[in-house]
Design a protein around this motif. Structure first.
Motif, PDB file in Angstrom:
ATOM      1  N   SER A  92       0.842  -1.205   0.000  1.00 36.35           N
ATOM      2  CA  SER A  92       0.000   0.000   0.000  1.00 36.35           C
ATOM      3  C   SER A  92       0.871   1.247   0.000  1.00 36.35           C
ATOM      4  N   THR A 102      -7.589   7.685   5.026  1.00 36.25           N
ATOM      5  CA  THR A 102      -8.783   6.884   5.228  1.00 36.25           C
ATOM      6  C   THR A 102      -8.605   5.990   6.445  1.00 36.25           C
ATOM      7  N   ARG A 104      -8.747   2.920   8.911  1.00 37.02           N
ATOM      8  CA  ARG A 104      -8.831   1.490   8.653  1.00 37.02           C
ATOM      9  C   ARG A 104     -10.136   0.935   9.209  1.00 37.02           C
ATOM     10  N   LEU A 107     -11.081  -4.693  12.001  1.00 35.40           N
ATOM     11  CA  LEU A 107     -10.584  -5.979  11.513  1.00 35.40           C
ATOM     12  C   LEU A 107     -11.675  -7.042  11.539  1.00 35.40           C
ATOM     13  N   ILE A 227     -13.934  -0.776   2.873  1.00 35.48           N
ATOM     14  CA  ILE A 227     -12.471  -0.607   2.836  1.00 35.48           C
ATOM     15  C   ILE A 227     -12.097   0.845   2.561  1.00 35.48           C
ATOM     16  N   LYS A 229     -10.376   2.314   0.434  1.00 31.50           N
ATOM     17  CA  LYS A 229      -8.947   2.512   0.203  1.00 31.50           C
ATOM     18  C   LYS A 229      -8.616   1.907  -1.146  1.00 31.50           C
ATOM     19  N   VAL A 234      -5.056  -3.667  -2.027  1.00 33.08           N
ATOM     20  CA  VAL A 234      -6.416  -3.981  -1.599  1.00 33.08           C
ATOM     21  C   VAL A 234      -7.019  -5.054  -2.506  1.00 33.08           C
TER      22      VAL A 234
END
Length: 375
Positions: A92, A102, A104, A107, A227, A229, A234
């Motif tokens: 990334s 952005t 995260r 999880l 996401i 992102k 990704v």
């Protein structure tokens, strides 16, 4: 969100907030626009080459003595480790200074999405495995073209995809294309397949096409809503983790069904030898991953519907190779089904061309209004 993707596409990869801020963004360079099309072209090549090769090898596996549906399901996702190398090579990138970082996503939330998608992919692959066992490659690929019609519907509800008359026309034509083969309702492709198995293969392939289309729309929705992102890593992570879950599910199915006990006998009795048996499975797995990378890549840079449209581009390719390699019959019904499906594909492609032209004009007018020149 889809409109934002098109702005990013036609402005050569500019951040979305730059396209909507009060200060006009700098005009795109020809190089950036060229780079975007290069990425799209590479993903299209990966998708078509991988999908065509995988389907032909999958049919070859069955024709030469393979009979394990769970093994055929497993190889569709088991090749995912090959993507760890590009994931390490293309990590990334840093957030540009003009773009807000952005956050995260949780999880647990991302993991649950990957698990759900992975299980759905495993079920979808199993249905495809049964379809390819009971149908010829040409019939199978023609039925798979219906996935574009399903994806247009899912994209309308999940991804805010506009349902224009051209797209509606495409959906209707592709539905008619699949219906022709369904009304035909016989097993003329092979004397070894009963009418009941032909119908079962048709229904499972149709169901797999619908679930596959749902998967594509859910992937796009995940990119946009969860996401948030947009990096190449990704795309790779999505492919790796969903394939890992799908592979684990296929392995569980392989042992739970007892098919693992027949694998040694399959290899010993394989028509072209044990080495060929192993190589067939290995290259089938690699081909599926190459094709899947193209699918997910096109979702990432364009949309799930565009990705599915390009998948149908293999429609005239696979039956031609199948007729040459496996002596599949190309009767009048199949030819008509193919022509109708190609017409449906062109119909959607023309709609995308219209959208592309309108987006370019909107960006050009915006820059000219700010006194900037657009290349």
């Amino acid at each position: 969100m889809d409109g934002g993707r098109r702005v990013r596409h036609h402005t050569g990869g500019l951040p979305k907030d730059a396209a909507t801020s009060s200060q006009p963004a700098p005009p795109p360079t020809v190089l950036r626009h060229w780079q975007w099309w290069l990425v799209v072209a590479l993903n299209i090549f990966f998708l078509l080459a991988g999908q065509t090769t995988a389907l032909l090898l999958g049919r070859f596996y069955y024709d030469k003595g393979g009979n394990s549906k769970w093994m055929a399901t497993l190889v569709q996702t088991a090749g995912f480790p090959i993507f760890f190398l590009p994931l390490l090579l293309f990590p990334s990138g840093h957030t540009p200074p003009t773009t807000q970082p952005t956050p995260r996503p949780p999880l647990a939330k991302v993991s649950s999405i990957y698990v759900a998608l992975g299980i759905l992919i495993a079920v979808d692959n199993l249905m495809y495995s049964y379809g390819l066992l009971y149908l010829s490659v040409s019939t199978y690929s023609l039925i798979c073209a219906s996935q574009l019609a399903f994806n247009a519907v899912f994209s309308y509800f999940l991804n805010s995809q506009k349902f224009t008359p051209m797209i509606f026309n495409s959906v209707v034509l592709l539905t008619f294309s699949a219906a022709l083969l369904g009304i035909r309702g016989d097993s003329g492709d092979s004397t070894d397949v009963s009418k009941g198995k032909y119908v079962l293969g048709f229904m499972l392939t149709l169901g797999a096409s619908a679930s596959y289309s749902l998967i594509l729309s859910l992937m796009q929705l995940t990119f946009e809503k969860v996401i948030k992102k947009e990096t190449f890593s990704v795309v790779l992570e999505m492919q790796i983790y969903t394939s890992l879950v799908a592979s684990c599910a296929a392995i569980i199915g392989l042992f739970a069904s007892g098919e693992w006990r027949t694998l040694r006998g399959e290899m010993e009795g394989y028509g072209t030898g044990r080495i060929s048996y192993v190589l067939t499975l290995v290259w089938t797995g690699v081909s599926w991953q190459v094709g899947s990378a193209g699918v997910v890549g096109l979702i990432f840079v364009v949309s799930s519907l565009f990705s599915n449209v390009i998948s149908t581009l293999a429609l005239p390719i696979v039956p031609i190779f199948a007729a040459i390699i496996f002596n599949d019959k190309m009767d009048g019904v199949k030819i008509m089904s193919m022509l109708i499906a190609i017409w449906g594909f062109i119909s959607y492609l023309y709609q995308h061309y219209i959208d592309d032209s309108k987006a370019k004009k909107a960006v050009r007018d915006a820059h000219e209004g700010c006194g900037q020149s657009v290349p």
